[in-house]
Write a protein that holds these residues in place. Structure first.
Motif, PDB file in Angstrom:
ATOM      1  N   UNK A  76       0.836  -1.209   0.000  1.00 12.27           N
ATOM      2  CA  UNK A  76       0.000   0.000   0.000  1.00 12.27           C
ATOM      3  C   UNK A  76       0.875   1.265   0.000  1.00 12.27           C
ATOM      4  N   UNK A  77       1.928   1.242   0.830  1.00 14.42           N
ATOM      5  CA  UNK A  77       2.856   2.398   0.886  1.00 14.42           C
ATOM      6  C   UNK A  77       3.497   2.613  -0.468  1.00 14.42           C
ATOM      7  N   UNK A  78       3.972   1.486  -1.076  1.00 12.35           N
ATOM      8  CA  UNK A  78       4.603   1.600  -2.384  1.00 12.35           C
ATOM      9  C   UNK A  78       3.615   2.092  -3.437  1.00 12.35           C
ATOM     10  N   UNK A  79       2.378   1.612  -3.332  1.00 16.74           N
ATOM     11  CA  UNK A  79       1.347   2.042  -4.278  1.00 16.74           C
ATOM     12  C   UNK A  79       1.088   3.541  -4.150  1.00 16.74           C
ATOM     13  N   UNK A  80       0.944   3.995  -2.908  1.00 20.61           N
ATOM     14  CA  UNK A  80       0.714   5.437  -2.685  1.00 20.61           C
ATOM     15  C   UNK A  80       1.892   6.271  -3.189  1.00 20.61           C
ATOM     16  N   UNK A  81       3.110   5.748  -2.964  1.00 19.90           N
ATOM     17  CA  UNK A  81       4.295   6.448  -3.440  1.00 19.90           C
ATOM     18  C   UNK A  81       4.316   6.522  -4.965  1.00 19.90           C
ATOM     19  N   UNK A  82       3.951   5.375  -5.569  1.00 19.51           N
ATOM     20  CA  UNK A  82       3.897   5.358  -7.041  1.00 19.51           C
ATOM     21  C   UNK A  82       2.831   6.306  -7.568  1.00 19.51           C
ATOM     22  N   UNK A  83       1.681   6.352  -6.890  1.00 24.16           N
ATOM     23  CA  UNK A  83       0.615   7.267  -7.324  1.00 24.16           C
ATOM     24  C   UNK A  83       1.074   8.722  -7.219  1.00 24.16           C
ATOM     25  N   UNK A  84       1.794   9.014  -6.108  1.00 25.97           N
ATOM     26  CA  UNK A  84       2.311  10.381  -5.931  1.00 25.97           C
ATOM     27  C   UNK A  84       3.323  10.735  -7.012  1.00 25.97           C
ATOM     28  N   UNK A  85       4.205   9.765  -7.291  1.00 25.41           N
ATOM     29  CA  UNK A  85       5.199   9.990  -8.335  1.00 25.41           C
ATOM     30  C   UNK A  85       4.534  10.154  -9.693  1.00 25.41           C
ATOM     31  N   UNK A  86       3.489   9.343  -9.894  1.00 28.15           N
ATOM     32  CA  UNK A  86       2.755   9.443 -11.159  1.00 28.15           C
ATOM     33  C   UNK A  86       2.133  10.831 -11.312  1.00 28.15           C
ATOM     34  N   UNK A  87       1.561  11.344 -10.217  1.00 28.49           N
ATOM     35  CA  UNK A  87       0.944  12.680 -10.256  1.00 28.49           C
ATOM     36  C   UNK A  87       1.996  13.759 -10.535  1.00 28.49           C
ATOM     37  N   UNK A  88       3.161  13.590  -9.864  1.00 32.69           N
ATOM     38  CA  UNK A  88       4.250  14.546 -10.093  1.00 32.69           C
ATOM     39  C   UNK A  88       4.732  14.490 -11.540  1.00 32.69           C
ATOM     40  N   UNK A  89       4.889  13.247 -12.035  1.00 36.17           N
ATOM     41  CA  UNK A  89       5.327  13.086 -13.424  1.00 36.17           C
ATOM     42  C   UNK A  89       4.299  13.644 -14.401  1.00 36.17           C
ATOM     43  N   UNK A  90       3.020  13.482 -14.061  1.00 39.81           N
ATOM     44  CA  UNK A  90       1.971  14.019 -14.934  1.00 39.81           C
ATOM     45  C   UNK A  90       2.040  15.548 -14.978  1.00 39.81           C
ATOM     46  N   UNK A  91       2.290  16.147 -13.775  1.00 42.60           N
ATOM     47  CA  UNK A  91       2.424  17.618 -13.717  1.00 42.60           C
ATOM     48  C   UNK A  91       3.632  18.071 -14.516  1.00 42.60           C
ATOM     49  N   UNK A  92       4.750  17.358 -14.341  1.00 39.38           N
ATOM     50  CA  UNK A  92       5.957  17.698 -15.091  1.00 39.38           C
ATOM     51  C   UNK A  92       5.740  17.517 -16.600  1.00 39.38           C
ATOM     52  N   UNK A  93       5.000  16.456 -16.947  1.00 33.51           N
ATOM     53  CA  UNK A  93       4.722  16.210 -18.352  1.00 33.51           C
ATOM     54  C   UNK A  93       3.906  17.352 -18.956  1.00 33.51           C
ATOM     55  N   UNK A  94       2.900  17.842 -18.185  1.00 32.09           N
ATOM     56  CA  UNK A  94       2.098  18.981 -18.658  1.00 32.09           C
ATOM     57  C   UNK A  94       2.972  20.219 -18.843  1.00 32.09           C
ATOM     58  N   UNK A  95       3.878  20.447 -17.866  1.00 32.82           N
ATOM     59  CA  UNK A  95       4.784  21.600 -17.954  1.00 32.82           C
ATOM     60  C   UNK A  95       5.700  21.487 -19.170  1.00 32.82           C
ATOM     61  N   UNK A  96       6.240  20.257 -19.367  1.00 36.51           N
ATOM     62  CA  UNK A  96       7.140  20.055 -20.499  1.00 36.51           C
ATOM     63  C   UNK A  96       6.417  20.231 -21.824  1.00 36.51           C
TER      64      UNK A  96
END
Length: 278
Positions: free
Chosen positions: A43-63
């Motif tokens: 669950x911790x790893x999943x939440x971490x991955x979801x957070x990273x995914x959200x961050x990557x999505x934000x970075x992807x939008x910026x890029x």
């Protein structure tokens, strides 16, 4: 006895069965804990991955936006570069045109200076400069003849002397040879107050009257075109030296004849020179 043996057997069986169940329960509890730990870790790893995914999505939008901006900027830069090159080319053309105009005007001014020099030479030759009370010179682009008043008038008088008419006759020859030039006759006095005689009130009147007297001699006696002449009085306010002694006051009492091309003719001279260069 049989009953006792049967009871003991049942007791042993129950005891044996109870111990097996406890072991199984303990094993299951251990497995359950391990599964729970694994679940929590997952669950911790999943939440971490979801957070990273959200961050990557934000970075992807910026890029994506940054990439779009860069593409637009590249287009703008291309436009700006093209426009800048055109502006530089126009600026260089303007500079060349201005340089050409400056060169043409300098040529015209050189010609004007040549005319001025020739005029000075002809005036000096005509007047025969040998008298320190007569000066031919150039001032601010114009030629002038300065004649001491002792050669022209008696003290306090505006009647032109016979000697002055001889000098003015030579000046008139030069003026008549330059019909496109204007001449301003300036009267100058010292700072000694003029005593009013009913006709003249002060040094202003005296300086103007002396100028008009010279103009009359030039036009009536020496046939100079009146349209070329200007009479002006400067009174005592343009002295050559301080009016602190008799000699200096004598220097300041003078008549100045300024000979100059007409302004419109000077511009015509420049315009003609510029047309030749086209």
């Amino acid at each position: 006895m049989k009953r006792i043996i049967l009871a003991l057997s049942i007791a042993v069986l129950l005891t044996t069965t109870g111990c097996g169940t406890k072991k199984k329960i303990a094993a299951l509890e251990k497995q359950n804990k391990e599964c729970q730990d694994l679940l929590n870790s997952t669950t911790v790893k999943l939440n971490l991955c979801l957070s990273e995914k959200e961050t990557l999505a934000t970075q992807m939008d910026f890029l994506k936006k940054n990439n779009s901006d860069l593409i637009n900027n590249m287009g703008n830069m291309t436009t700006l570069t093209t426009q800048g090159a055109q502006n530089i080319e126009k600026a260089l053309e303007t500079i060349k045109e201005k340089d050409l105009k400056i060169t043409r005007m300098q040529d015209a001014l050189t010609k004007k200076d040549s005319v001025t020099l020739a005029l000075v030479t002809s005036l000096k030759s005509a007047v025969g400069i040998s008298d320190p009370d007569i000066e031919v010179n150039v001032e601010k682009g114009v030629v002038f003849i300065s004649i001491s008043d002792k050669l022209l008038f008696k003290s306090g008088s505006y009647v032109v002397s016979d000697r002055a008419k001889e000098i003015l006759g030579k000046v008139a020859k030069v003026i008549n040879s330059k019909p496109d030039f204007e001449c301003m006759v300036e009267g100058h006095t010292d700072n000694v107050p003029f005593i009013s005689n009913g006709v003249l009130l002060d040094n202003w009147d005296l300086s103007v009257k002396r100028a008009t007297s010279i103009v009359r001699v030039l036009t009536k006696d020496l046939k100079v075109n009146p349209a070329q002449l200007i009479a002006a009085g400067r009174s005592e306010f343009i002295p050559l030296v301080d009016n602190n002694n008799a000699d200096n006051r004598a220097i300041n009492r003078r008549t100045r004849i300024v000979i100059m091309p007409k302004i419109d003719q000077f511009y015509d001279m420049i315009e003609k020179e510029m047309k030749k260069q086209k």
